[in-house]
Enzyme design. Structure first.
Site, short mmCIF file in Angstrom:
data_model
loop_
_atom_site.label_atom_id
_atom_site.label_comp_id
_atom_site.label_asym_id
_atom_site.label_seq_id
_atom_site.Cartn_x
_atom_site.Cartn_y
_atom_site.Cartn_z
N ASP A 239 -4.77 6.06 -5.01
CA ASP A 239 -4.33 7.78 -5.42
C ASP A 239 -4.36 7.89 -6.77
O ASP A 239 -4.26 7.05 -7.67
CB ASP A 239 -3.01 8.08 -4.98
CG ASP A 239 -3.15 8.60 -3.17
OD1 ASP A 239 -4.17 9.31 -3.06
OD2 ASP A 239 -1.96 8.63 -2.74
N ARG B 208 -5.59 4.11 -8.47
CA ARG B 208 -6.95 4.05 -8.38
C ARG B 208 -7.72 2.63 -8.04
O ARG B 208 -8.67 2.20 -8.61
CB ARG B 208 -7.46 4.80 -9.44
CG ARG B 208 -7.23 6.34 -9.74
CD ARG B 208 -7.85 7.05 -8.84
NE ARG B 208 -7.77 8.56 -9.34
CZ ARG B 208 -8.33 9.34 -8.64
NH1 ARG B 208 -8.68 9.23 -7.22
NH2 ARG B 208 -8.33 10.72 -9.12
N PHE C 33 -19.32 9.57 2.44
CA PHE C 33 -18.45 9.40 1.28
C PHE C 33 -18.77 7.97 0.93
O PHE C 33 -19.30 7.32 1.89
CB PHE C 33 -16.97 9.52 1.34
CG PHE C 33 -16.17 8.67 0.44
CD1 PHE C 33 -15.56 9.69 -0.71
CD2 PHE C 33 -15.82 7.60 0.17
CE1 PHE C 33 -15.02 9.21 -1.64
CE2 PHE C 33 -15.20 6.98 -0.52
CZ PHE C 33 -14.54 7.89 -1.68
N THR D 20 -2.17 1.26 -5.05
CA THR D 20 -2.63 2.60 -4.30
C THR D 20 -4.00 3.13 -4.75
O THR D 20 -4.61 2.91 -5.85
CB THR D 20 -1.65 3.76 -4.31
OG1 THR D 20 -2.07 5.01 -3.99
CG2 THR D 20 -1.38 3.99 -5.74
N THR E 224 -0.25 4.93 1.24
CA THR E 224 -0.57 5.92 2.04
C THR E 224 -0.48 5.01 3.60
O THR E 224 -1.03 4.31 3.73
CB THR E 224 -1.97 6.64 1.78
OG1 THR E 224 -1.69 7.28 0.74
CG2 THR E 224 -2.33 7.52 2.83
N ASN F 188 -8.65 -0.97 4.02
CA ASN F 188 -8.67 -1.44 2.62
C ASN F 188 -7.77 -2.33 2.34
O ASN F 188 -7.42 -2.87 1.16
CB ASN F 188 -8.94 -0.33 1.93
CG ASN F 188 -7.45 0.70 2.00
OD1 ASN F 188 -6.76 0.36 2.98
ND2 ASN F 188 -7.38 1.52 1.12
N ASP F 189 -6.62 -2.73 3.13
CA ASP F 189 -5.41 -3.65 2.96
C ASP F 189 -5.72 -4.94 3.30
O ASP F 189 -4.97 -5.91 3.01
CB ASP F 189 -4.14 -3.12 3.40
CG ASP F 189 -3.80 -1.66 2.92
OD1 ASP F 189 -3.99 -1.45 1.77
OD2 ASP F 189 -3.57 -0.78 3.63
N ASP G 42 0.84 -1.11 -0.12
CA ASP G 42 0.16 0.03 0.15
C ASP G 42 1.11 1.24 -0.08
O ASP G 42 2.17 1.06 0.38
CB ASP G 42 -0.84 0.05 1.28
CG ASP G 42 -1.64 1.22 1.39
OD1 ASP G 42 -2.17 1.70 0.34
OD2 ASP G 42 -1.66 1.78 2.61
#
Length: 1153
Positions: free
Chosen positions: A726, A828, A586, A724, A440, A857-858, A438
């Protein structure tokens, strides 16, 4: 934890996924799916609902008797322990094998050893494991007893009385005091706060230390259970594992109220900063979300242990061959001497003791062959090393202890040590080929710092910046934000000019959006000092939100209060209250969030923020085109700098639009069936035709040592893939700064929006990669890894392309391309796509995979990989709880793999081979004796020595060496990462080594058997005496064999090796001193002669000299990297070693599955 924007943190990927996610995410690799979603991720119908009557536990449990609040985490009871524990242990096939052996030895026809002695090895192993399991379960029972007997305040007869946790029922009303733990899952009814807000800490549930806000409904806030009867009905979903989702309705006084995740308090959480909270129990005991999530991470099995099973099967076949040889030879011998069996003194078939002769222990030629075969199995049983399993467990515990105590793996900042959460796969750390990381919070610090902004097309990032967190007087208190923020002087001046100009108005709206469009809870930090200035701490579930809120405060827009119905923002010293009319949090489909505010000027405005890809689709591009283009250009610049970006928009609602939204929102919020889809539809309807405000840019700095760590991993032959959420530009920028990407690499970028374009892109990329290989002068005779090393290629692919590639025939093309690349960067990507990427490699190669991450999320990626590593980050402990190993920093991966991984693999590989050798040499000595004695299966070695051989005589040295031995120093392993390639090449354990070990074993067994045989050929020595000689010779031999291979000696190693030899002498002496045992006093007769000691010396020399010569020649003429490095360590000073260059072997790719 990675995210596509600041809201793809804990809220985005977990808390709200259940309410808003309907579209299926294709994650790939056929079976790569990890079931993470509970029932609350789906819509519920009437048949799935649970009915809970407030303050009426009898009626609540009338239709269905819900689970009580008593919990049980223990596995056994007093009566079930023995059968259940034995059942669990006998899942190991080897244990069943030894059980069959022990049962066969109880039959009179097959009794080779004493009945007690034959059971002892299995009984010892079972007993050790049973004692360990019993102790662990006793601790669980004790913990359960303490937990169940805790006290809580429960409403009984209109007053709160203390009641044990285990006696609480669904439907009862409870009162929780500050700093107390919630005993069950409770729907909040009222709190000590007038606004009905409660602050809870969920660290015991998901590891997050940030305070969360939970709200009571306005209709129940004023209810006082002691003074008035509370009646009502809660209709909620059935129990499920999703701790971030909850759907229910509550009917109170004729009103139907919607309930969601913000209205429920979960078992295990603590009440903070709130005097008391009252709620009704909806889930108790084993049905609470905490208990449903207590199953733990899936069990993983070591790759080396799996490989070992193949050699175990070979040994089983070899054992069968030995037994077949004995039985066939015995059959030939019986047929050849069938007329002499009655008179042979050593095989007397007739019994003449009682008058008429009778057959004595003879069952016919056919049965005798079968019995001989089964008796051979009993005699040679230790060919399968039963002690190996328990030895491996003990060695892994010892290895884990030293990993935990390693100060190089200690993180001072978080005060956290390395955690070894799985003891089954220590040695796999030495064979990792792919690292999936990952970004972040894993590569970066996840310490978000606001850097700059683009507001109404103006970039506020070029000038000098100053740090600022000025105190502000609010309601008689002087509050100072806890965090300093770098501010732009020009923007600061505009923020203070009110809304006089058009530019200032847009700055005002942008900063208002920063302060209001979030779920931040402002808390005043209580301290013991007398200072009038109090620190204002922003508690939030995402570091991104906190950074934006602190930035707004630095520019004079300080959020000071939040309740379920309003927020208070101090704008340039003026207190302004905004009514929160609605909040759309979100979700992974919309990739944005919005808040509807009733402003002081009586207007209603929608503030929206989200990822640029989702925001530009809802912004009215017909207006302010130049502003939009300028903002897009600024976003591109920010992303190329490695900054995390977010776009903000605004829209003012007129009365009719607001009424339309409000009705739809209320209807969707109170719906039980289809609530998620309805809420998403309402959000999409209001989040459109927005006017752009600007964009923010947040920096997430790299962790210390990340570039050096990635370079070391690459040098070690480990391929690093980054997955990622991002933006692509941000990920590429971080890739260069972390040295994941280099200027020498050729980048292949795939951004496709259809299956056909994805196919074309993959095919073109494959052609390009092959051209680069040819250009580099690499022919088809070399592997892909060599090509990547000469002309490295980096593959950059986005999540949209992966949607079309994964779970389709295009997977093979992607895999072929990815394996030709040195680096793969996926942008993404959704959480389940991360698991799909790991499965793509794991299911198609024999290479070991490792996934490392820090957030929820990992989890799917961590559990999918062969080895999962969790980072103790700022996004909670979900990744840690699902991992096999946990640590504080990414850079610790280097010593973990290159040092401990290398040591563990080398030790475990050698220990397995040594155990095979140690038992096989003993069995072969027995085999030669059986052949020599006409296949009668008599044994010269006593039955007790046979049973104690693997348990006492030789067990301890291999365990100690497996824990302590180090073939190379830490300094050398870190200086030369290429040495890690020994694990990739499987140098410590492979089929070639196994067969060489067996050949060496065969020769040593011949030496052990034949030298005493010929030395005592003409003597009158009995079988027991020569059996003692063989026993001592084998024990001395195998211990000296081990001593020859030890790299690092310590006093413990000396003690166990020489101590084991001495212990064997003592045991043999004691056994021979017991009159009831066969061979009474044998050792005392044979050991007093010089020939006995000469035989021991001759056996050791004859058995080990060939091994020593072969080992010397191999290391001299064909040394491996490890041997060269060991010589450099041994014969050169540390100063010389620092300047030494070691030429290492190339690291080749492993074959595909």
């Amino acid at each position: 934890m990675d995210s596509q924007n600041p809201f793809e943190g804990e809220i985005s990927l977990n808390r709200r996924k259940g309410e808003n996610s309907v579209r299926e995410v294709r994650h790939g690799s056929r079976g790569g799916d990890i079931e993470l979603l509970g029932l609350s991720h789906k819509e519920i119908g009437d048949d799935d609902a649970r009915l809970v009557y407030l303050n009426d536990p009898v009626k609540s449990n009338e239709r269905y008797e819900f689970a009580g609040n008593s919990i049980r985490t223990s596995k056994y009871s007093v009566f079930s322990f023995l059968p259940r524990n034995l059942f669990r242990q006998f899942h190991r096939v080897a244990y069943i094998y030894f059980l069959i052996i022990a049962v066969l030895n109880q039959l009179p026809q097959l009794a080779v050893f004493g009945r007690g002695a034959s059971i002892m090895p299995l009984a010892f192993v079972l007993s050790v494991t049973a004692v360990k399991d019993a102790y662990e379960d006793w601790r669980r029972h004790r913990s359960d007893r303490v937990e169940n007997n805790r006290l809580a305040w429960v409403l009984v007869d209109d007053e709160f009385q203390q009641k044990k946790w285990k006696d609480i029922q669904v439907g009862e009303i409870l009162k929780i005091q500050a700093n107390e733990t919630f005993p069950c899952d409770i729907v909040l009814l009222s709190t000590s706060e007038p606004t009905g807000v409660a602050f809870v800490q969920t660290v015991n549930l998901d590891g997050e230390s940030n305070l969360k806000t939970r709200y009571a409904k306005q209709e129940t806030i004023s209810k006082i259970p002691e003074e008035e009867m509370i009646n009502g009905l809660i209709k909620c979903e059935r129990p499920n594992r999703n701790i971030y989702g909850f759907q229910a309705n509550m009917e109170v006084e004729g009103k139907r109220l919607s309930l969601g995740p913000s209205n429920i308090l979960l078992r295990g959480c603590e009440l903070k900063n709130t005097a008391w909270a009252i709620g009704v129990a909806v889930y108790c005991g084993r049905e609470t979300k905490a208990m449903l999530n207590s199953s733990g991470a899936p069990s993983k099995r070591s790759h080396l242990e799996t490989r070992m099973n193949f050699e175990t099967i070979i040994l089983s076949l070899f054992l069968t061959l030995l037994c077949s040889i004995v039985s066939i030879c015995a059959a030939v011998w019986l047929r050849h001497r069938k007329d002499e069996l009655d008179i042979l003194p050593f095989y007397r078939r007739k019994d003449f003791a009682h008058g008429a002769p009778q057959n004595f222990n003879y069952y016919g030629w056919g049965l005798e062959i079968i019995f001989t075969f089964l008796m051979s199995v009993i005699v040679f049983q230790i060919m399968i090393p039963i002690s190996l399993y328990i030895s491996m467990e003990l060695v892994r515990v010892g290895q884990a202890y030293f990993m935990i105590r390693d100060m190089l793996l200690y993180d001072e900042e978080s005060n956290s040590r390395f955690q070894c959460r799985s003891l089954n796969i220590n040695e796999d750390l030495g064979q990792i080929k792919y690292v999936f990381s990952d970004k972040t919070g894993t590569l970066t610090e996840n310490k978000m710092e606001f850097q700059c902004a683009s507001i109404w097309g103006v970039d506020y990032s070029g000038g000098r910046t100053i740090s600022r967190n000025d105190p502000v007087q609010v309601d008689g208190k002087i509050l100072q934000p806890k965090m300093e923020v770098k501010v732009d002087p020009q923007l600061l001046e505009l923020s203070r000019s009110g809304k006089d100009t058009k530019g200032a108005k847009h700055v005002h709206d942008f900063l208002l959006a920063l302060a209001a469009c979030n779920t931040i809870v402002p808390l005043v930090v209580d301290d013991t000092s007398d200072s009038p200035v109090k620190l204002l701490d922003y508690q939030g579930e995402s570091p991104d939100e906190q950074a934006l809120a602190y930035a707004a405060a630095a520019y004079g827009f300080m959020l000071t209060e939040r309740t379920s119905g309003h927020i208070v923002i101090n704008i340039q010293g003026e207190r302004q209250r905004f009514n929160v009319l609605g909040l759309h949090e979100f979700d992974s489909d919309r990739k944005r969030m919005s808040v509807i505010l009733g402003c002081p000027d009586k207007t209603v405005k929608v503030f929206v923020k989200g990822a640029d890809t989702s925001m530009f689709s809802v912004i009215d591009r017909s207006l302010n085109t130049n502003i939009i283009h300028a903002t897009e250009a600024h976003l591109q610049t920010y992303s190329s700098m490695g900054l995390r970006t977010l776009v903000f928009g605004i829209r003012e609602l007129n009365n009719s639009e607001f009424e339309q939204w409000h009705l739809a929102f209320e209807a969707a919020s109170t719906a039980i069936i289809g609530r998620a889809a309805l809420l998403r539809k309402v959000a999409n309807n209001v989040e459109n035709s927005l006017t752009i405000l600007g964009a923010s840019a947040i920096e997430d700095k790299l962790q210390q040592g990340v570039p050096e760590a990635i370079e070391s991993l690459r040098t070690a032959g480990i391929k690093a893939w980054v997955l990622t959420g991002d933006k692509q530009e941000t990920a590429i920028s971080i890739g260069y700064s972390s040295k994941l990407l280099t200027s020498k690499m050729t980048s292949i970028i795939i951004n496709s929006n259809s299956k056909q374009s994805s196919r074309r892109s993959l095919e073109d990329a494959l052609v390009t990669s092959k051209k680069l290989t040819i250009t580099s002068g690499i022919t088809h005779n070399t592997g892909a890894s060599d090509a990547a090393a000469v002309n490295p290629v980096a593959l950059i692919i986005d999540g949209t392309s992966l949607v079309h590639i994964l779970d389709s025939e295009l997977e093979e093309l992607l895999f072929e391309l990815a394996t030709k690349c040195s680096v793969v960067l996926c942008c993404r990507v959704a959480p389940l796509q991360k698991a799909g990427i790991v499965a793509l490699v794991k299911n198609r190669t024999r290479d070991m995979t490792l996934a490392i991450g820090d957030g929820a999320n990992d989890v799917s990626m961590i559990q999918m990989a062969d080895v999962g590593v969790g980072i103790s980050g700022r996004e909670g402990q979900q990744a840690v709880m699902a991992s096999d190993f946990a640590m504080g920093q990414f850079r610790f991966l280097v010593p973990l793999l290159l040092v401990h991984g290398h040591w563990n693999y080398q030790r475990m590989g050698y220990m397995i081979l040594y155990n095979f050798y140690r038992n096989a040499v003993f069995v072969l000595v027995l085999f030669w004796y059986v052949i020599f004695t006409s296949f009668t299966l008599t044994t010269a070695i006593t039955e007790w020595s046979s049973m104690l051989y693997s348990i006492i005589y030789t067990a301890l040295p291999t365990i100690v060496v497996g824990i302590l031995d180090k073939d190379l120093s830490r300094r050398t392993l870190l200086k030369y990462p290429q040495l890690y390639g020994a694990g990739h090449r499987q140098e410590a354990y492979n089929t070639k080594l196994f067969w060489l070990t067996m050949i060496d074993t065969l020769w040593q067994s011949v030496a052990v058997f034949s030298i005493p045989l010929f030395a005592y050929w003409a003597s009158s020595i009995d079988g027991s005496s020569i059996g003692d000689l063989w026993t001592l010779a084998v024990v001395i031999l195998v211990n000296l064999h081990l001593a020859m291979d030890i790299s690092r000696w310590s006093w413990i190693t000396h003690a166990v090796i020489w101590g084991s030899i001495i212990a064997t002498f003592i045991c043999v002496t004691i056994i021979d001193a017991v009159p009831i045992f066969s061979g009474y006093w044998a050792i005392f007769h044979v050991a007093k002669t010089e020939l006995f000691w000469l035989c021991l010396l001759a056996i050791v020399l004859a058995a080990l000299i060939p091994r020593y010569v072969v080992k010397f020649l191999y290391q001299y003429y064909s040394p491996c990297d490890i041997q060269i490095a060991r010589e450099a360590e041994k014969f050169r000073s540390p100063r010389e070693l620092r300047n030494t260059k070691i030429e290492t072997n190339p690291i080749l790719g492993s074959p595909h599955r």
